[in-house]
Design a protein around this motif. Structure first.
Motif, mmCIF file in Angstrom:
data_model
loop_
_atom_site.group_PDB
_atom_site.id
_atom_site.type_symbol
_atom_site.label_atom_id
_atom_site.label_comp_id
_atom_site.label_asym_id
_atom_site.label_seq_id
_atom_site.Cartn_x
_atom_site.Cartn_y
_atom_site.Cartn_z
ATOM 1 N N VAL A 274 2.826 -12.524 0.506
ATOM 2 C CA VAL A 274 3.994 -12.406 0.140
ATOM 3 C C VAL A 274 5.929 -11.578 0.566
ATOM 4 O O VAL A 274 6.727 -11.376 1.798
ATOM 5 C CB VAL A 274 4.611 -12.868 -1.209
ATOM 6 N N ALA A 275 4.336 -10.415 0.966
ATOM 7 C CA ALA A 275 5.150 -9.347 1.326
ATOM 8 C C ALA A 275 5.020 -9.042 2.990
ATOM 9 O O ALA A 275 6.870 -8.586 3.579
ATOM 10 C CB ALA A 275 4.128 -8.310 1.021
ATOM 11 N N LEU B 10 9.333 -5.173 0.230
ATOM 12 C CA LEU B 10 7.728 -5.714 -0.725
ATOM 13 C C LEU B 10 6.521 -4.223 0.982
ATOM 14 O O LEU B 10 5.684 -4.650 0.633
ATOM 15 C CB LEU B 10 7.261 -6.766 -1.036
ATOM 16 N N GLN C 57 3.464 -1.507 1.191
ATOM 17 C CA GLN C 57 2.386 -2.431 1.339
ATOM 18 C C GLN C 57 0.776 -1.689 1.635
ATOM 19 O O GLN C 57 -0.629 -2.020 0.812
ATOM 20 C CB GLN C 57 2.096 -3.822 2.213
ATOM 21 N N ILE D 280 -5.307 -12.355 -6.037
ATOM 22 C CA ILE D 280 -3.654 -12.079 -6.876
ATOM 23 C C ILE D 280 -2.944 -10.634 -5.162
ATOM 24 O O ILE D 280 -1.810 -11.612 -4.853
ATOM 25 C CB ILE D 280 -3.217 -11.146 -8.134
ATOM 26 N N TYR D 281 -3.831 -9.992 -4.446
ATOM 27 C CA TYR D 281 -3.591 -9.187 -4.010
ATOM 28 C C TYR D 281 -3.184 -9.887 -2.725
ATOM 29 O O TYR D 281 -2.525 -9.989 -2.004
ATOM 30 C CB TYR D 281 -4.588 -8.492 -3.797
ATOM 31 N N SER E 156 9.607 -2.443 -8.641
ATOM 32 C CA SER E 156 7.681 -3.458 -8.842
ATOM 33 C C SER E 156 7.106 -2.648 -8.857
ATOM 34 O O SER E 156 5.789 -2.960 -10.045
ATOM 35 C CB SER E 156 8.021 -4.114 -7.930
ATOM 36 N N LYS F 273 -5.667 -8.602 4.458
ATOM 37 C CA LYS F 273 -5.588 -8.904 3.266
ATOM 38 C C LYS F 273 -6.621 -9.617 2.097
ATOM 39 O O LYS F 273 -6.824 -10.150 1.316
ATOM 40 C CB LYS F 273 -4.735 -9.711 3.614
ATOM 41 N N VAL G 34 -0.064 -0.431 -2.495
ATOM 42 C CA VAL G 34 -0.017 -1.490 -3.293
ATOM 43 C C VAL G 34 -1.592 -1.580 -2.650
ATOM 44 O O VAL G 34 -2.337 -1.590 -3.832
ATOM 45 C CB VAL G 34 0.663 -2.440 -3.073
ATOM 46 N N TYR H 166 -0.202 -11.540 -3.185
ATOM 47 C CA TYR H 166 1.050 -10.768 -2.690
ATOM 48 C C TYR H 166 1.024 -10.099 -1.064
ATOM 49 O O TYR H 166 2.332 -9.611 -0.740
ATOM 50 C CB TYR H 166 0.708 -9.289 -3.691
ATOM 51 N N SER H 167 0.140 -10.352 -0.783
ATOM 52 C CA SER H 167 -0.056 -9.487 1.061
ATOM 53 C C SER H 167 0.920 -10.458 1.904
ATOM 54 O O SER H 167 2.031 -10.663 2.466
ATOM 55 C CB SER H 167 -1.327 -9.510 1.500
#
Length: 227
Positions: A68-69, A75, A79, A61-62, A142, A3, A82, A65-66
């Motif tokens: 949160v996922a 999500l 992953q 941002i990634y 998404s 991540k 993504v 996102y990681s």
């Protein structure tokens, strides 16, 4: 650790860019080129550091996102896809930004059509790469081809993304070929760029959406007849 990979890469890229800029003897360089590829705006050479900063933002941002996922199953199931898409974006922007950085720092007053050819080929390669991933993406709200039809039926989602993947790979490859042909025969760079983008939008975006609607309508009729 994965991540953090994109953020680390973006920081390394920013450091290398800063060294390259610092070594340039020029203090004022071109910052903008008009539609004819001629420099029409100048600024301090350090202004080009905005480009690697964009990659740092993308890495952050990634990373968010990681995190949160990891806490949301919906999500988490996509992953890895993504991550691959972000990798493609990173490579795309690094190629594009370094080309622009070299042009600007060199003090070139003319860019010509070369940038349009490179941009067309880079966008085509990126779309080809992402389109190859498209059929593997699981239904979600998404990522992917999100229409009322694809979000309402898993079958429609799978078939639409399979078609979209095929058409995206083909149109992406055509964009790369157009860029090469344009460069060889010295065609208008903007025409090549917008022609390629228009082709991709129609073939890889609009057609799959229409296909999804047709599939969903047939599926609804079949379900009504069964009742």
């Amino acid at each position: 650790m994965k991540k953090f990979a994109f953020l680390i890469l973006s920081l390394i890229n920013a450091a290398l860019t800063a060294v390259y800029v610092a070594l340039s003897p020029l203090e004022i360089v071109p910052m903008h080129y008009n539609i004819n590829g001629v420099a029409d705006s100048y600024s301090t050479k350090w202004f080009v550091m905005l480009m690697p900063c964009i990659l740092i933002v993308l890495g952050i941002i990634y990373l968010i996102y990681s995190f949160v996922a990891e806490r949301h199953e919906k999500l988490l199931k996509n992953q890895k896809y993504v991550g691959r898409i972000v990798l493609g974006l990173f490579l795309f922007f690094i190629i594009l930004f370094w080309y622009l950085t070299v042009i600007c720092i060199s003090g070139a007053t003319k860019m010509g059509n070369a940038f349009e050819y490179i941009l067309t080929a880079a966008v085509g390669a990126l779309m080809l790469f992402i389109s190859n991933i498209l059929p593997k993406i699981k239904q979600n709200s998404s990522l992917g081809i999100k229409t009322p039809a694809t979000l309402s039926s898993e079958t429609v989602w799978k078939k639409t993304h399979k078609l979209g993947g095929y058409l995206g790979v083909i149109s992406g490859a055509v964009m790369v070929i157009l860029a090469i042909v344009g460069m060889i025969f010295k065609l208008n760079g903007m025409a090549v760029l917008f022609g390629g983008l228009g082709l991709f939008i129609v073939v890889a975006c609009i057609i799959p959406c229409i296909y999804a609607s047709v599939l969903y309508s047939k599926e609804k009729k079949t379900n009504l007849n069964c009742e």
